[in-house]
Design a protein around this motif. Structure first.
Motif, PDB file in Angstrom:
ATOM      1  N   TYR A 177       1.484  -3.637   4.683  1.00 27.50           N
ATOM      2  CA  TYR A 177       0.521  -2.663   5.215  1.00 27.50           C
ATOM      3  C   TYR A 177       1.068  -2.165   6.552  1.00 27.50           C
ATOM      4  O   TYR A 177       1.600  -2.953   7.346  1.00 27.50           O
ATOM      5  CB  TYR A 177      -0.810  -3.391   5.385  1.00 27.50           C
ATOM      6  CG  TYR A 177      -1.897  -2.702   6.159  1.00 27.50           C
ATOM      7  CD1 TYR A 177      -2.683  -1.720   5.578  1.00 27.50           C
ATOM      8  CD2 TYR A 177      -2.176  -3.091   7.471  1.00 27.50           C
ATOM      9  CE1 TYR A 177      -3.727  -1.121   6.294  1.00 27.50           C
ATOM     10  CE2 TYR A 177      -3.214  -2.509   8.184  1.00 27.50           C
ATOM     11  CZ  TYR A 177      -3.986  -1.518   7.594  1.00 27.50           C
ATOM     12  OH  TYR A 177      -4.997  -0.946   8.293  1.00 27.50           O
ATOM     13  N   VAL A 198       0.134  -8.660   1.047  1.00 31.98           N
ATOM     14  CA  VAL A 198       0.001  -7.206   0.982  1.00 31.98           C
ATOM     15  C   VAL A 198       0.720  -6.581   2.182  1.00 31.98           C
ATOM     16  O   VAL A 198       0.361  -6.846   3.331  1.00 31.98           O
ATOM     17  CB  VAL A 198      -1.479  -6.766   0.981  1.00 31.98           C
ATOM     18  CG1 VAL A 198      -1.578  -5.238   1.005  1.00 31.98           C
ATOM     19  CG2 VAL A 198      -2.205  -7.321  -0.240  1.00 31.98           C
ATOM     20  N   LEU A 247      -0.688  -0.539  -4.271  1.00 33.25           N
ATOM     21  CA  LEU A 247      -2.092  -0.338  -3.963  1.00 33.25           C
ATOM     22  C   LEU A 247      -2.302   0.992  -3.247  1.00 33.25           C
ATOM     23  O   LEU A 247      -1.723   1.221  -2.183  1.00 33.25           O
ATOM     24  CB  LEU A 247      -2.601  -1.475  -3.064  1.00 33.25           C
ATOM     25  CG  LEU A 247      -2.377  -2.894  -3.578  1.00 33.25           C
ATOM     26  CD1 LEU A 247      -2.697  -3.910  -2.488  1.00 33.25           C
ATOM     27  CD2 LEU A 247      -3.230  -3.145  -4.813  1.00 33.25           C
ATOM     28  N   ASP A 248      -3.108   1.857  -3.823  1.00 28.60           N
ATOM     29  CA  ASP A 248      -3.475   3.109  -3.166  1.00 28.60           C
ATOM     30  C   ASP A 248      -4.138   2.759  -1.837  1.00 28.60           C
ATOM     31  O   ASP A 248      -5.110   1.999  -1.791  1.00 28.60           O
ATOM     32  CB  ASP A 248      -4.445   3.879  -4.067  1.00 28.60           C
ATOM     33  CG  ASP A 248      -4.793   5.261  -3.527  1.00 28.60           C
ATOM     34  OD1 ASP A 248      -4.747   5.463  -2.294  1.00 28.60           O
ATOM     35  OD2 ASP A 248      -5.138   6.129  -4.344  1.00 28.60           O
ATOM     36  N   LYS A 249      -3.611   3.307  -0.752  1.00 30.07           N
ATOM     37  CA  LYS A 249      -4.118   2.950   0.572  1.00 30.07           C
ATOM     38  C   LYS A 249      -5.591   3.330   0.754  1.00 30.07           C
ATOM     39  O   LYS A 249      -6.264   2.800   1.640  1.00 30.07           O
ATOM     40  CB  LYS A 249      -3.271   3.611   1.663  1.00 30.07           C
ATOM     41  CG  LYS A 249      -3.451   5.116   1.807  1.00 30.07           C
ATOM     42  CD  LYS A 249      -2.598   5.670   2.923  1.00 30.07           C
ATOM     43  CE  LYS A 249      -2.838   7.160   3.156  1.00 30.07           C
ATOM     44  NZ  LYS A 249      -4.179   7.453   3.673  1.00 30.07           N
ATOM     45  N   THR A 282       0.845  -1.185   0.000  1.00 29.55           N
ATOM     46  CA  THR A 282       0.000   0.000   0.000  1.00 29.55           C
ATOM     47  C   THR A 282       0.887   1.244   0.000  1.00 29.55           C
ATOM     48  O   THR A 282       2.028   1.209   0.455  1.00 29.55           O
ATOM     49  CB  THR A 282      -0.929   0.022   1.228  1.00 29.55           C
ATOM     50  OG1 THR A 282      -0.143  -0.064   2.420  1.00 29.55           O
ATOM     51  CG2 THR A 282      -1.904  -1.148   1.189  1.00 29.55           C
ATOM     52  N   VAL A 339      -7.443  -3.632  -2.178  1.00 33.95           N
ATOM     53  CA  VAL A 339      -6.686  -4.359  -1.149  1.00 33.95           C
ATOM     54  C   VAL A 339      -7.402  -5.657  -0.800  1.00 33.95           C
ATOM     55  O   VAL A 339      -6.786  -6.731  -0.735  1.00 33.95           O
ATOM     56  CB  VAL A 339      -6.510  -3.488   0.112  1.00 33.95           C
ATOM     57  CG1 VAL A 339      -5.890  -4.306   1.237  1.00 33.95           C
ATOM     58  CG2 VAL A 339      -5.637  -2.269  -0.194  1.00 33.95           C
TER      59      VAL A 339
END
Length: 304
Positions: free
Chosen positions: A196, A194, A176-178, A151, A184
């Motif tokens: 994070y 992922v 991945l755009d948070k 992210t 996600v």
């Protein structure tokens, strides 16, 4: 606050400082490791003397988190945190501008069996990292052994954001755009890993208060919610630079058991306790300069 408007053409003079920064990062990335370390230490020293606001935040955080340390030890830890985070700047350049396979022999992995078990069970894994000094390099190093997504927060400057995304594409399966929670969740349901980081203060609306280094801290509820929605494993991830500043250690801890519990505060406590355990392995390599305790319980004054 109005969002800054940027010109469409990257040839516009407004972008010249950005082009200079990108060029400097490409140069930094190819420096020999001892030179990168010296440069990073110098940048950390410079920030310690010039970034007065960040220095105050760091000193406050460390005073609150480590009350048993003497004033001198707290000051030394705050200073070393600036140095360690300074070293991370050339490391970020490496992560974005080079194929980091050359770091494979300098990276030690522990606990990969926890990741493999989650993947074999088909439920993916949320790799619970933190804002360590080895930040952008973290996911890239993990990718040396296992394919990972990460992210991120998009940069406001479109030119720098394009540069950043191209760099991350070197080592990530997907960035991945948070703010894109749906994506996600999709990736986790596709049995992906992922990266994070649930260690920052995002405000009262999305948080509950739970202890973090002995302080009541606004702690996001999203970690437990993601686990509930996907059934994914939540695996704490530690990434630290070794004392020689040339080698790295990556450790995957056992996934949080019986998580989520349904109790948001208890779940936030579990996440924070896992983060504390990892940060304590190398406290100077944590980004103490962000305002971790900015949101206070009702009636409490700002600590900053």
């Amino acid at each position: 606050m109005a969002k800054t408007r940027y010109p469409k053409s990257y040839a516009h003079p407004r972008y010249w400082p950005t082009w200079f920064t990108i060029g400097a990062m490409h140069i930094m990335a190819w420096l020999p490791t001892p030179w990168r370390t010296r440069l990073g230490r110098a940048l950390g020293w410079l920030a310690w003397h010039l970034a007065k606001r960040r220095r105050h935040i760091t000193e406050t955080n460390i005073r609150l988190a480590f009350p048993d340390l003497s004033s001198k030890a707290q000051q030394e830890l705050a200073y070393e945190s600036f140095i360690q985070n300074g070293i991370s700047l050339p490391e970020t350049a490496v992560a974005w501008c080079r194929d980091i396979q050359f770091l494979r022999t300098k990276t030690t992995f522990k606990g990969l069996e926890h990741v493999d078990k989650a993947l074999q069970e088909g439920r993916g894994a949320l790799l619970m990292g933190a804002h360590y000094a080895v930040l952008d390099l973290s996911a890239a190093l993990v990718n040396l052994e296992r394919t990972v997504d990460s992210t991120y927060r998009p940069h406001d400057n479109p030119l720098f954001n394009d540069f950043m995304m191209k760099g991350r594409a070197r080592s990530l399966e997907e960035a991945l755009d948070k703010n894109n929670l749906r994506r996600v969740l999709t990736r986790l349901k596709q049995n992906k890993l992922v990266w994070y980081a649930p260690d920052q203060d995002y405000g009262r609306k999305v948080s509950v208060f739970a202890p973090f280094f002995g302080q009541s801290a606004a702690s996001i509820k999203m970690t437990a919610r993601i686990a509930k929605m996907t059934g994914t494993a939540c695996i704490p991830l530690r990434v630290h630079r070794k004392p020689d500043n040339e080698h790295y250690e990556i450790e995957f801890y056992p996934p949080l058991s019986d998580f989520p519990s349904g109790d948001e505060i208890a779940d936030a406590r579990r996440v924070n306790a896992a983060l504390e355990l990892m940060i304590e392995q190398a406290p100077a390599q944590y980004m103490w300069m962000h305002r971790r305790f900015k949101t206070r319980p009702e009636g409490e004054a700002s600590v900053y």
